[in-house]
Design a protein around this motif. Sequence first.
Motif, PDB file in Angstrom:
ATOM      1  N   PRO A   1       6.984  11.979  -4.405  1.00  0.00           N
ATOM      2  CA  PRO A   1       7.815  12.192  -3.216  1.00  0.00           C
ATOM      3  C   PRO A   1       7.532  11.213  -2.075  1.00  0.00           C
ATOM      4  CG  PRO A   1       6.125  13.896  -3.405  1.00  0.00           C
ATOM      5  CD  PRO A   1       6.109  13.133  -4.691  1.00  0.00           C
ATOM      6  N   SER A   2       6.357  10.580  -2.081  1.00  0.00           N
ATOM      7  CA  SER A   2       6.056   9.621  -1.013  1.00  0.00           C
ATOM      8  C   SER A   2       6.509   8.205  -1.362  1.00  0.00           C
ATOM      9  CB  SER A   2       4.551   9.605  -0.713  1.00  0.00           C
ATOM     10  OG  SER A   2       3.834   8.960  -1.742  1.00  0.00           O
ATOM     11  N   ALA A   3       6.989   8.014  -2.583  1.00  0.00           N
ATOM     12  CA  ALA A   3       7.346   6.673  -3.027  1.00  0.00           C
ATOM     13  C   ALA A   3       8.601   6.168  -2.319  1.00  0.00           C
ATOM     14  CB  ALA A   3       7.561   6.656  -4.539  1.00  0.00           C
ATOM     15  N   LEU A   4       8.572   4.889  -1.975  1.00  0.00           N
ATOM     16  CA  LEU A   4       9.755   4.232  -1.433  1.00  0.00           C
ATOM     17  C   LEU A   4      10.678   3.819  -2.568  1.00  0.00           C
ATOM     18  CD1 LEU A   4       8.042   1.845   1.145  1.00  0.00           C
ATOM     19  CD2 LEU A   4       9.380   3.887   1.693  1.00  0.00           C
TER      20      LEU A   4
ATOM     21  N   ASP B   1       0.817  -1.220   0.000  1.00  0.00           N
ATOM     22  CA  ASP B   1       0.000   0.000   0.000  1.00  0.00           C
ATOM     23  C   ASP B   1       0.849   1.269   0.000  1.00  0.00           C
ATOM     24  OD1 ASP B   1      -2.409  -1.517   0.113  1.00  0.00           O
ATOM     25  OD2 ASP B   1      -2.104  -1.785   2.268  1.00  0.00           O
ATOM     26  N   ARG B   2       1.933   1.251  -0.759  1.00  0.00           N
ATOM     27  CA  ARG B   2       2.781   2.427  -0.923  1.00  0.00           C
ATOM     28  C   ARG B   2       3.153   2.572  -2.386  1.00  0.00           C
ATOM     29  NH1 ARG B   2       5.859   4.396   3.428  1.00  0.00           N
ATOM     30  NH2 ARG B   2       6.535   5.962   1.911  1.00  0.00           N
ATOM     31  N   ALA B   3       3.358   3.812  -2.805  1.00  0.00           N
ATOM     32  CA  ALA B   3       3.985   4.033  -4.109  1.00  0.00           C
ATOM     33  C   ALA B   3       5.438   3.570  -4.006  1.00  0.00           C
ATOM     34  CB  ALA B   3       3.925   5.509  -4.481  1.00  0.00           C
ATOM     35  N   VAL B   4       5.927   2.948  -5.082  1.00  0.00           N
ATOM     36  CA  VAL B   4       7.264   2.369  -5.071  1.00  0.00           C
ATOM     37  C   VAL B   4       7.994   2.732  -6.359  1.00  0.00           C
ATOM     38  CG1 VAL B   4       8.588   0.192  -5.048  1.00  0.00           C
ATOM     39  CG2 VAL B   4       6.530   0.413  -3.646  1.00  0.00           C
TER      40      VAL B   4
ATOM     41  N   GLY C   1       5.544   9.216 -12.740  1.00  0.00           N
ATOM     42  CA  GLY C   1       5.723   9.542 -11.333  1.00  0.00           C
ATOM     43  C   GLY C   1       4.427  10.006 -10.687  1.00  0.00           C
ATOM     44  N   THR C   2       3.718  10.877 -11.379  1.00  0.00           N
ATOM     45  CA  THR C   2       2.430  11.362 -10.868  1.00  0.00           C
ATOM     46  C   THR C   2       1.431  10.214 -10.739  1.00  0.00           C
ATOM     47  OG1 THR C   2       2.801  13.537 -11.872  1.00  0.00           O
ATOM     48  CG2 THR C   2       0.530  12.963 -11.294  1.00  0.00           C
ATOM     49  N   TYR C   3       1.466   9.321 -11.707  1.00  0.00           N
ATOM     50  CA  TYR C   3       0.554   8.168 -11.718  1.00  0.00           C
ATOM     51  C   TYR C   3       0.777   7.271 -10.505  1.00  0.00           C
ATOM     52  CZ  TYR C   3      -1.423   3.699 -13.324  1.00  0.00           C
ATOM     53  OH  TYR C   3      -2.107   2.523 -13.416  1.00  0.00           O
ATOM     54  N   ILE C   4       2.028   6.897 -10.241  1.00  0.00           N
ATOM     55  CA  ILE C   4       2.263   5.986  -9.109  1.00  0.00           C
ATOM     56  C   ILE C   4       2.016   6.688  -7.777  1.00  0.00           C
ATOM     57  CG2 ILE C   4       3.905   4.599 -10.435  1.00  0.00           C
ATOM     58  CD1 ILE C   4       6.134   5.852  -8.627  1.00  0.00           C
ATOM     59  N   GLU C   5       2.263   7.980  -7.718  1.00  0.00           N
ATOM     60  CA  GLU C   5       1.991   8.728  -6.487  1.00  0.00           C
ATOM     61  C   GLU C   5       0.498   8.732  -6.194  1.00  0.00           C
ATOM     62  OE1 GLU C   5       2.992  11.446  -3.215  1.00  0.00           O
ATOM     63  OE2 GLU C   5       4.129  10.002  -4.408  1.00  0.00           O
TER      64      GLU C   5
END
Length: 244
Positions: free
Chosen positions: A183-186, A73-76, A143-147
């Motif tokens: 920016p929140s992606a691991l 449950d995180r952007a990666v 990037g925007t998509y995965i965020e």
Amino acid sequence: MLKLLSYPLSAIYLLFFGWWLLLFHPIQVLALKLFGYEAHRRTVAYLNGCLMASTRILGTRYSISGKEHLPKDRAVILVANHQSMYDILPIIWRLRALHPKFVSKASLGKGIPSISYNLRHGGSVVIDRKDGRQAVAAIAKLGTYIETHKRCAVIFPEGTRSRNGHPKAFQTTGLKVLMKKAPSALLLPVSINNSWKMVRWGQFPLGVGCHISLQIHPAQEQSGPAEEQIAAVESQIVAAIKGS
């Protein structure tokens, strides 16, 4: 002797490879149009599972270590070295829970059953390496998509595959763009070994008896200067590559 054996085995494998691509192409189209994203994602995952199974004809084995490090449950942003197209099959199938999306060269985005359709409609992006502005814009979109959707962008920062297993220096622009837009992606470093041996003699015949391994390193939050973190991730990935 091994190379002679690989000719008939490669021919049989490629027949199966083409069959799966042709079979799954209309299934992909119908899955997406009739049932939406999740049905399409599962279809693509099963396609790659079938393609992986077909490589058993060549005696190919796969192993993945570190799956306990996979985020939930995180952007990666999955960062890996690149040795051949056979890097991609286990990422899509064995790491399917991450919903992996790819930064791919434009030539793969048209004319290939199943593969091109997925790249154009499944959340991945295709880039023109000769058009830097287009490439950056496409990666920013990913990037925007995965965020937004908490999915996984897969990027091979070497740019092109290593032909002998020895890693090339990372090109950091695309990775920096992904990090900025998500920016929140691991960051999830992955070291890939031995997939280059599948194409050691080119696309035909293919390598026989290869053991492709993926080592998943611990995921890390984005922190500090991007250049320094990328350099540290690169060092971690390279340290676990066995080369030729």
